[in-house]
Design a protein around this motif. Structure first.
Motif, PDB file in Angstrom:
ATOM      1  N   SER A  30       0.975  -0.839   0.026  1.00 36.01           N
ATOM      2  CA  SER A  30      -0.008   0.023   0.424  1.00 36.01           C
ATOM      3  C   SER A  30       1.108   1.180  -0.224  1.00 36.01           C
ATOM      4  CB  SER A  30      -0.776  -0.229   0.742  1.00 36.01           C
ATOM      5  OG  SER A  30      -2.002   0.981   0.951  1.00 36.01           O
ATOM      6  N   ALA A  32       1.039   4.381   0.528  1.00 39.47           N
ATOM      7  CA  ALA A  32       1.106   5.450   2.367  1.00 39.47           C
ATOM      8  C   ALA A  32       1.930   3.928   3.212  1.00 39.47           C
ATOM      9  CB  ALA A  32      -0.950   4.787   3.117  1.00 39.47           C
ATOM     10  N   SER A 123     -12.726  -4.791   3.430  1.00 40.26           N
ATOM     11  CA  SER A 123     -12.011  -3.336   2.859  1.00 40.26           C
ATOM     12  C   SER A 123     -12.718  -2.565   3.359  1.00 40.26           C
ATOM     13  CB  SER A 123     -10.927  -3.196   1.909  1.00 40.26           C
ATOM     14  OG  SER A 123     -11.578  -3.041   0.722  1.00 40.26           O
ATOM     15  N   GLY A 124     -12.609  -1.170   3.731  1.00 38.93           N
ATOM     16  CA  GLY A 124     -12.964   0.465   3.469  1.00 38.93           C
ATOM     17  C   GLY A 124     -13.403   0.892   1.805  1.00 38.93           C
ATOM     18  N   THR A 125     -12.395   0.366   1.261  1.00 33.31           N
ATOM     19  CA  THR A 125     -12.912   0.660  -0.531  1.00 33.31           C
ATOM     20  C   THR A 125     -13.846  -0.413  -0.820  1.00 33.31           C
ATOM     21  OG1 THR A 125     -10.358   1.166  -1.097  1.00 33.31           O
ATOM     22  CG2 THR A 125     -12.041   0.882  -2.429  1.00 33.31           C
ATOM     23  N   TYR A 151     -11.209  11.245   0.941  1.00 36.10           N
ATOM     24  CA  TYR A 151     -10.471   9.336   1.234  1.00 36.10           C
ATOM     25  C   TYR A 151     -11.509   8.773   1.094  1.00 36.10           C
ATOM     26  CZ  TYR A 151      -7.214   5.484  -0.015  1.00 36.10           C
ATOM     27  OH  TYR A 151      -6.811   4.269  -0.548  1.00 36.10           O
ATOM     28  N   HIS A 152     -11.792   8.073   1.187  1.00 36.24           N
ATOM     29  CA  HIS A 152     -12.993   6.463   0.912  1.00 36.24           C
ATOM     30  C   HIS A 152     -12.159   6.079   0.137  1.00 36.24           C
ATOM     31  CE1 HIS A 152     -15.378   9.843   1.948  1.00 36.24           C
ATOM     32  NE2 HIS A 152     -15.443  10.472   0.944  1.00 36.24           N
ATOM     33  N   GLY A 153     -10.892   5.289   0.027  1.00 33.41           N
ATOM     34  CA  GLY A 153     -10.394   4.424  -0.480  1.00 33.41           C
ATOM     35  C   GLY A 153      -9.708   4.318  -2.129  1.00 33.41           C
ATOM     36  N   ASN A 218      -7.867  12.056   6.292  1.00 34.67           N
ATOM     37  CA  ASN A 218      -6.392  11.686   5.221  1.00 34.67           C
ATOM     38  C   ASN A 218      -6.663  12.969   4.750  1.00 34.67           C
ATOM     39  OD1 ASN A 218      -6.718   9.151   4.372  1.00 34.67           O
ATOM     40  ND2 ASN A 218      -8.940   9.563   5.118  1.00 34.67           N
ATOM     41  N   ASP A 246     -18.696   8.323   5.543  1.00 30.33           N
ATOM     42  CA  ASP A 246     -17.711   7.627   5.690  1.00 30.33           C
ATOM     43  C   ASP A 246     -16.881   7.416   7.052  1.00 30.33           C
ATOM     44  OD1 ASP A 246     -14.653   7.077   3.637  1.00 30.33           O
ATOM     45  OD2 ASP A 246     -15.431   5.826   5.498  1.00 30.33           O
ATOM     46  N   VAL A 248     -15.538   4.696   8.204  1.00 30.25           N
ATOM     47  CA  VAL A 248     -13.926   3.740   8.198  1.00 30.25           C
ATOM     48  C   VAL A 248     -12.963   3.630   9.452  1.00 30.25           C
ATOM     49  CG1 VAL A 248     -12.123   3.400   6.470  1.00 30.25           C
ATOM     50  CG2 VAL A 248     -13.849   3.012   6.190  1.00 30.25           C
ATOM     51  N   MET A 249     -12.659   5.205   9.845  1.00 29.44           N
ATOM     52  CA  MET A 249     -11.055   5.961  10.302  1.00 29.44           C
ATOM     53  C   MET A 249     -12.072   6.102  11.935  1.00 29.44           C
ATOM     54  SD  MET A 249      -8.758   8.789   9.508  1.00 29.44           S
ATOM     55  CE  MET A 249      -7.957   8.517   8.474  1.00 29.44           C
ATOM     56  N   LYS A 274     -11.746  -0.888   9.373  1.00 29.18           N
ATOM     57  CA  LYS A 274     -10.099  -0.501  10.509  1.00 29.18           C
ATOM     58  C   LYS A 274     -10.359  -1.470  11.656  1.00 29.18           C
ATOM     59  CE  LYS A 274      -8.713   3.560   7.966  1.00 29.18           C
ATOM     60  NZ  LYS A 274      -7.304   3.689   8.070  1.00 29.18           N
ATOM     61  N   GLU A 409      -1.340  12.779   7.468  1.00 31.95           N
ATOM     62  CA  GLU A 409      -2.230  11.654   7.750  1.00 31.95           C
ATOM     63  C   GLU A 409      -2.642  11.939   9.248  1.00 31.95           C
ATOM     64  OE1 GLU A 409      -2.367   8.823   4.699  1.00 31.95           O
ATOM     65  OE2 GLU A 409      -3.228   8.471   6.587  1.00 31.95           O
TER      66      GLU A 409
HETATM   67  P1  KE4 Z   1      -9.343   0.587   2.922  1.00 28.07           P
HETATM   68  O1  KE4 Z   1      -9.944   0.345   1.697  1.00 28.07           O
HETATM   69  O2  KE4 Z   1      -7.134   0.857   2.673  1.00 28.07           O
HETATM   70  O3  KE4 Z   1      -9.684  -0.285   4.050  1.00 28.07           O
HETATM   71  O4  KE4 Z   1      -9.849   1.892   3.328  1.00 28.07           O
HETATM   72  C1  KE4 Z   1     -10.375   2.720   2.797  1.00 28.07           C
HETATM   73  C2  KE4 Z   1     -10.436   3.931   3.394  1.00 28.07           C
HETATM   74  C3  KE4 Z   1     -11.810   4.893   3.370  1.00 28.07           C
HETATM   75  N1  KE4 Z   1     -12.752   5.885   4.002  1.00 28.07           N
HETATM   76  C4  KE4 Z   1     -11.141   6.309   5.022  1.00 28.07           C
HETATM   77  C5  KE4 Z   1     -11.715   7.431   5.409  1.00 28.07           C
HETATM   78  C6  KE4 Z   1     -10.131   5.880   4.705  1.00 28.07           C
HETATM   79  O5  KE4 Z   1      -9.115   6.416   6.032  1.00 28.07           O
HETATM   80  C7  KE4 Z   1      -9.953   5.054   4.434  1.00 28.07           C
HETATM   81  C8  KE4 Z   1      -8.434   4.800   3.870  1.00 28.07           C
HETATM   82  N2  KE4 Z   1      -6.868   4.958   4.769  1.00 28.07           N
HETATM   83  C9  KE4 Z   1      -5.982   4.938   5.107  1.00 28.07           C
HETATM   84  C10 KE4 Z   1      -5.218   5.649   5.522  1.00 28.07           C
HETATM   85  N3  KE4 Z   1      -5.667   7.281   5.878  1.00 28.07           N
HETATM   86  C11 KE4 Z   1      -5.272   3.389   4.967  1.00 28.07           C
HETATM   87  C12 KE4 Z   1      -4.236   3.788   4.893  1.00 28.07           C
HETATM   88  C13 KE4 Z   1      -3.564   2.933   3.312  1.00 28.07           C
HETATM   89  O6  KE4 Z   1      -4.516   2.736   1.662  1.00 28.07           O
HETATM   90  O7  KE4 Z   1      -2.327   2.020   3.051  1.00 28.07           O
END
Ligand code: KE4
Length: 437
Positions: A30, A32, A123-125, A151-153, A218, A246, A248-249, A274, A409
């Motif tokens: 990833s 990040a 995943s959050g995405t 950021y939403h993935g 993000n 969203d 996720v965080m 997460k 971040e």
């Molecule tokens: P994932 O697909 O990475 O599980 O989630 C995407 C996502 C969706 N929504 C929010 C608010 C998020 O912060 C994220 C992912 N966050 C990043 C760090 N800010 C993950 C780190 C990475 O991409 O490795």
């Protein structure tokens, strides 16, 4: 501020990074995790426990990344380890429904009352992509509104940049994302209700949803301005637009019920990730039953996943969510107490040096920006001195503190961060800042 030459012996991480780049793009799974915005070699981590990480060269750090959010109760929490070990012996996945999925879904619905039904993904995405598709399927409308710097993935409809003018069509923010996708995603600055009102007026009747991080994390941590979330709720109600938070965080981090509980604004759909997986791959989206019943197999909007709700990840998530449910009356006060003392200590340290800085914090997520501006959106976030952050990041590593390798971040801390970690971190910060002055 200059990045001082590292005195840390990072030979093993250097060796592993060189090897990793032969078979993994950028040597990381990833971006990040790469140190692109701060420079240097990403640390390869060997193990972690509680608030501490140990890298491949044996150096120990106080961890303020926490796997980007999941580690609310610290690394290798016994409840999580035991749950995963036990489930692994009964197999890790069946591709069939299990009782533990019901228990986790019930826990989510109890902790986040706006979620009447919830679908697990990996995943959050996946959670945000599915929620946006569901909103489009439910409303029969094409356009979505997102906010600059949120950021939403990596779903195509979210990798979109603002067009040249405030009302001009958006454009792809990554090769591989088509103009066709970009035209259906509208952008507004975070905390700018007027801009949203103008977008909704200009595209009346064609907007399916608006999606946002209710507390941005993000572009660094940026809280919603008073009235912002309430205003979005009102606009969505007046225009039959689905409001998606969203979380996720922020979910389970800033309150048991996330930002929607903290700010008292109820979305129609919520995306989670997460913390919900305790460090295993879990995302989720849920909300009003009337909307969720449009998801296959009940409804026509398709979404699926081989490992969605798999028992191994569900057992880890169940261990964490059960602990939140049992201890929610105390843990968020503890996290607030740590966060407040931490922020006050940072102010004392930086004021003593007369540096330009600002901090944003909501509960157990925060950011330090090297700017004299108040940071309220992407534009003001970009006034921060990223070179100063890079120097600060490496100096803090030298002092045994692991921060996110990007100014844009948020830092995360959990219940395992106590007074000892607080004192050590503030002492390390004083030494680090002295070094890079
Ligand atoms: P994932 O697909 O990475 O599980 O989630 C995407 C996502 C969706 N929504 C929010 C608010 C998020 O912060 C994220 C992912 N966050 C990043 C760090 N800010 C993950 C780190 C990475 O991409 O490795």
């Amino acid at each position: 501020m200059e990045v001082a030459p590292s005195s840390l012996d990072l030979r093993r991480s250097h060796h592993l990074y060189g090897h990793a780049q032969r078979s993994i793009p950028g040597g990381v799974n990833s971006p990040a995790r790469a140190f692109d915005s701060v420079g240097g070699t990403p640390l390869f981590i060997e193990e972690a426990e509680g608030a501490y990480l140990t890298d491949a060269d044996g150096h120990e750090y106080v961890d303020y990344v926490g796997s980007w959010g999941p580690m609310l109760f610290g690394h290798a929490h016994p409840d999580v380890v035991e749950a995963v070990q036990e489930q692994a012996e009964a197999s890790t996945s069946f591709g069939a429904p299990t009782e533990i999925e019901i228990e986790v879904a019930d826990l989510v619905c109890d902790l986040v009352p706006s979620v009447e039904k919830v679908r697990m993904v990996n995943s959050g995405t996946e959670a945000t992509m599915s929620a946006a598709r569901l909103a489009r399927g439910y409303t029969g409308r094409d356009k979505i509104i997102k906010f600059e710097g949120n950021y939403h993935g990596h779903g195509d409809f979210f990798l979109i940049a603002a067009g040249s003018g405030p009302m001009t069509l958006s454009k792809p923010d990554s090769p591989g994302v088509t103009e066709g996708n970009a035209k259906d995603t509208l952008l507004a600055p975070f905390n700018d209700l007027t801009h949203v009102e103008r977008l909704v007026e200009a595209h009346a009747g064609d907007i399916a949803c608006m999606i946002l991080e209710p507390i941005a994390g993000n572009m660094g941590c940026i809280p919603p301005e008073p009235g912002f979330l309430e205003g979005l709720r009102e606009i969505c109600d007046d225009n039959d637009i689905v409001l998606i938070f969203d979380e996720v965080m922020t979910g389970f981090r800033v309150a048991p019920g996330g930002a929607q509980e903290r700010y008292g604004v109820t979305p129609d759909l919520t995306c989670l990730g997460k913390i919900i997986g305790g460090g295993l791959p879990v995302g989720a989206y849920g909300g009003k039953q009337e909307i969720m019943d449009h998801i296959a197999p009940d409804g026509p909007v398709y979404q699926a996943g081989t490992l969605s709700g798999n028992p191994l990840a569900m057992r880890a998530g169940h261990a964490v969510l059960s602990k939140i449910a049992a201890e929610k009356d105390t843990i968020y006060d503890e996290l607030e107490a740590f966060g407040r003392a931490f922020e006050e200590g940072i102010h004392r340290n930086l004021d003593a040096l007369g540096l330009d800085y600002t901090t944003n914090r909501v509960g157990a997520m925060a950011s330090l920006f090297f700017t004299d501006e108040t940071v309220v959106d992407q534009e003001t976030a970009k006034t921060t001195d990223t070179d100063a952050y890079a120097a600060y990041f490496h100096a803090m590593l030298e002092e045994g503190i692991y921060l996110p390798p990007s100014q844009f971040e948020a830092i995360f801390f959990g219940t395992e961060h106590g007074n000892e970690e607080l004192e050590a971190t503030l002492k390390a910060q004083r030494a680090a800042l002295e070094r890079i002055q």
